[in-house]
Design a protein around this motif. Structure first.
Motif, PDB file in Angstrom:
ATOM      1  N   GLN A  58       0.862  -1.166   0.052  1.00  0.00           N
ATOM      2  CA  GLN A  58       0.076   0.145  -0.056  1.00  0.00           C
ATOM      3  C   GLN A  58       0.874   1.185   0.174  1.00  0.00           C
ATOM      4  O   GLN A  58       0.652   2.354  -0.658  1.00  0.00           O
ATOM      5  CB  GLN A  58      -0.877   0.083   1.183  1.00  0.00           C
ATOM      6  N   LEU A  59       1.864   1.215   0.831  1.00  0.00           N
ATOM      7  CA  LEU A  59       2.758   2.648   0.843  1.00  0.00           C
ATOM      8  C   LEU A  59       3.642   2.696  -0.459  1.00  0.00           C
ATOM      9  O   LEU A  59       3.665   3.770  -1.041  1.00  0.00           O
ATOM     10  CB  LEU A  59       3.977   2.236   2.269  1.00  0.00           C
ATOM     11  N   HIS A  60       4.075   1.608  -1.133  1.00  0.00           N
ATOM     12  CA  HIS A  60       4.714   1.497  -2.250  1.00  0.00           C
ATOM     13  C   HIS A  60       3.886   2.098  -3.508  1.00  0.00           C
ATOM     14  O   HIS A  60       4.335   3.054  -4.178  1.00  0.00           O
ATOM     15  CB  HIS A  60       5.257   0.236  -2.764  1.00  0.00           C
ATOM     16  N   VAL A  66       7.940   8.364  -3.179  1.00  0.00           N
ATOM     17  CA  VAL A  66       8.654   8.170  -2.082  1.00  0.00           C
ATOM     18  C   VAL A  66       9.719   6.919  -2.005  1.00  0.00           C
ATOM     19  O   VAL A  66      10.814   7.030  -1.684  1.00  0.00           O
ATOM     20  CB  VAL A  66       7.799   8.352  -0.557  1.00  0.00           C
ATOM     21  N   PHE A  67       8.824   5.897  -2.259  1.00  0.00           N
ATOM     22  CA  PHE A  67       9.427   4.575  -1.978  1.00  0.00           C
ATOM     23  C   PHE A  67       9.988   4.019  -3.295  1.00  0.00           C
ATOM     24  O   PHE A  67       9.166   3.985  -4.481  1.00  0.00           O
ATOM     25  CB  PHE A  67       8.486   3.538  -1.563  1.00  0.00           C
ATOM     26  N   GLN A  68      11.183   3.581  -3.482  1.00  0.00           N
ATOM     27  CA  GLN A  68      11.826   3.293  -4.865  1.00  0.00           C
ATOM     28  C   GLN A  68      11.689   1.699  -4.983  1.00  0.00           C
ATOM     29  O   GLN A  68      12.184   1.139  -6.163  1.00  0.00           O
ATOM     30  CB  GLN A  68      13.422   3.697  -4.752  1.00  0.00           C
ATOM     31  N   SER A 117      -5.470  10.386  -5.158  1.00  0.00           N
ATOM     32  CA  SER A 117      -5.456   9.772  -3.889  1.00  0.00           C
ATOM     33  C   SER A 117      -4.473   8.764  -3.496  1.00  0.00           C
ATOM     34  O   SER A 117      -4.113   8.240  -2.476  1.00  0.00           O
ATOM     35  CB  SER A 117      -7.039   8.842  -3.619  1.00  0.00           C
ATOM     36  N   VAL A 118      -3.949   8.307  -4.876  1.00  0.00           N
ATOM     37  CA  VAL A 118      -2.541   7.853  -4.687  1.00  0.00           C
ATOM     38  C   VAL A 118      -1.446   8.284  -6.083  1.00  0.00           C
ATOM     39  O   VAL A 118      -1.989   9.012  -6.742  1.00  0.00           O
ATOM     40  CB  VAL A 118      -2.615   6.203  -4.694  1.00  0.00           C
ATOM     41  N   VAL A 329       4.740   7.769   6.646  1.00  0.00           N
ATOM     42  CA  VAL A 329       5.375   8.567   5.635  1.00  0.00           C
ATOM     43  C   VAL A 329       5.825   9.726   6.530  1.00  0.00           C
ATOM     44  O   VAL A 329       7.058  10.199   6.276  1.00  0.00           O
ATOM     45  CB  VAL A 329       4.336   8.892   4.663  1.00  0.00           C
ATOM     46  N   ASN A 330       5.179  10.268   7.638  1.00  0.00           N
ATOM     47  CA  ASN A 330       5.666  11.483   8.357  1.00  0.00           C
ATOM     48  C   ASN A 330       7.204  10.937   9.091  1.00  0.00           C
ATOM     49  O   ASN A 330       7.949  11.827   9.113  1.00  0.00           O
ATOM     50  CB  ASN A 330       4.515  11.586   9.317  1.00  0.00           C
ATOM     51  N   MET A 331       7.155   9.600   9.522  1.00  0.00           N
ATOM     52  CA  MET A 331       8.326   9.281   9.976  1.00  0.00           C
ATOM     53  C   MET A 331       9.766   9.386   9.084  1.00  0.00           C
ATOM     54  O   MET A 331      10.592   9.574   9.407  1.00  0.00           O
ATOM     55  CB  MET A 331       8.040   7.602  10.656  1.00  0.00           C
TER      56      MET A 331
END
Length: 406
Positions: A58-60, A66-68, A117-118, A329-331
């Protein structure tokens, strides 16, 4: 870590004939209270197992800017659950119920990207993705994991899919305490092969040998500072998160790996077992990599401390606005761009009443956790004695998910 029935009989251990690895045990250092400060981050990746694998995906997908890349142990395609716990259990773990096809979920992703939204899924093209599914894993069906591989490949990701090892439902590590085929706490299995090195090499290129002695520090930080509204407990996240920072990262560039535990694998239940045995810190030390270990916890609708991949906490769980996703993501932003400092307050929290119960009852109620047969108060880590129904302790809560002796 099982996402299904909490007291299902454990899968039988399956031995794996393989040459033993030449490794050294390097215990994770004791945590040091601190904050997430800015480092020179050159690339950000995410990894996870089971519910943490779902959240990693989900994050990716939602934050592909942000995420590679991603490394995922035993999970299905993006938003397989469709905000429905029955779909999660019966279609995205077992196959008793029809689930959306990868093509349908790919179109869903495009639609969400068009709505903002993504992030655009075009970002996934060329991203390295490493997937693992054990042949003895009866928690998430192989075909569900196959859907995840198809989903990523259809978006052009560079997918490596390891699906031939006789592993149970677990994170696989050369220093895992469990037999390869087990599905049992703390859900870190040893299978005679170093798939952590395999994962890291696929994600970021050649990997130096793992350290035999750790020289970095384990920072214990307040997750409330990064949770929406400043309340981690309200989104089923623990008070404390952790980050392993090698000494080299204090002065030079480093990659960042976000690693997400599975159900029944959060700090309040298994202590530092995942951080100690995942074999990431050993590679972090010699490969200039910080490892961030966010922590989920229990709440109503989430008694097993899973990450939200089916909507128990928010219907926006798989979007950029998902509360847990926002917190993680804030972290990441705090480590890479110098995010806002933790919120401080001078208000003295009310003193809760003391609770006396057996150490077994304390762990079941998520007031304490057990490690190697000994019980420790959740949050403070104060020792409470043997883990059984006969030994009793008296503790009180001083803040969300933080218990101390009375």
């Amino acid at each position: 870590m099982r996402l299904r029935n909490a007291l299902v009989a454990l899968a039988a251990a399956i031995g794996l004939a393989a040459a033993s690895l030449s490794i050294s045990l390097a215990a994770v250092p004791p945590p040091q209270p601190g904050t997430l400060t800015k480092y020179d981050i050159t690339g950000t990746y995410v990894s996870g197992v089971s519910s943490g694998g779902y959240l990693a995906n989900q994050l990716h997908v939602a934050y592909s800017s942000v995420f590679q890349g991603a490394g995922i142990f035993s999970a299905g395609a993006y938003d397989c659950a469709q905000n429905n716990v029955n779909t999660a259990l019966l279609a995205c773990m077992d196959t008793f119920q029809a689930r959306k096809s990868p093509a349908e979920l790919e179109q869903l992703t495009r639609n969400r990207a068009a709505a903002g939204s993504v992030d655009p899924p075009q970002n996934l093209s060329g991203d390295p993705v490493w997937l693992f599914h054990g042949t003895a894993d009866d928690t998430v069906a192989r075909v569900v994991n196959d859907d995840l591989a198809t989903y990523y490949r259809d978006f052009g990701a560079r997918v490596a899919y390891h699906n031939t090892t006789a592993a149970g439902h677990a994170w696989i590590s050369p220093i895992g305490p469990n037999a390869c085929g087990a599905t049992a706490s703390p859900y870190v299995n040893k299978c005679g092969t170093d798939v952590v090195k395999e994962m890291l090499a696929h994600l970021a290129g050649p990997v130096n040998a793992a350290a035999s002695t750790l020289s970095g520090k384990l920072v214990q930080f307040d997750q409330n500072a990064y949770a929406p509204g400043g309340n981690a407990a309200s989104i089923s996240m623990g008070r404390d998160g952790f980050a392993y920072v090698p000494r080299s990262c204090e002065t030079g560039p480093c990659r960042l790996m976000v690693t997400l535990h599975g159900c029944y694998q959060y700090f309040g239940l298994i202590g530092n077992a995942l951080m100690d045995k995942a074999y990431l810190n050993e590679y972090a030390d010699t490969n200039n990599m910080i490892v961030l270990y966010p922590q989920a916890t229990t709440m109503t609708g989430n008694p097993r401390g899973c990450w939200d991949w089916w909507g128990y906490q928010s219907p926006q769980y798989a979007l950029k606005t998902g509360p847990q996703m926002t917190a993680v993501v804030n972290m990441v932003k705090a480590l890479s761009a110098g995010g806002p400092p933790p919120t401080t307050t001078t208000t003295t929290p009310p003193v809760s009443e003391c609770v006396t119960a057996s150490n077994y009852a304390h762990t079941v109620a998520a007031r304490a956790y057990v490690t190697l047969g000994q019980t420790y108060a959740l949050g403070s880590g104060q020792p409470l004695g043997l883990w059984n129904t006969f030994t009793t302790s008296t503790i009180r809560q001083t803040s969300p998910n933080h218990w101390v002796k009375c």
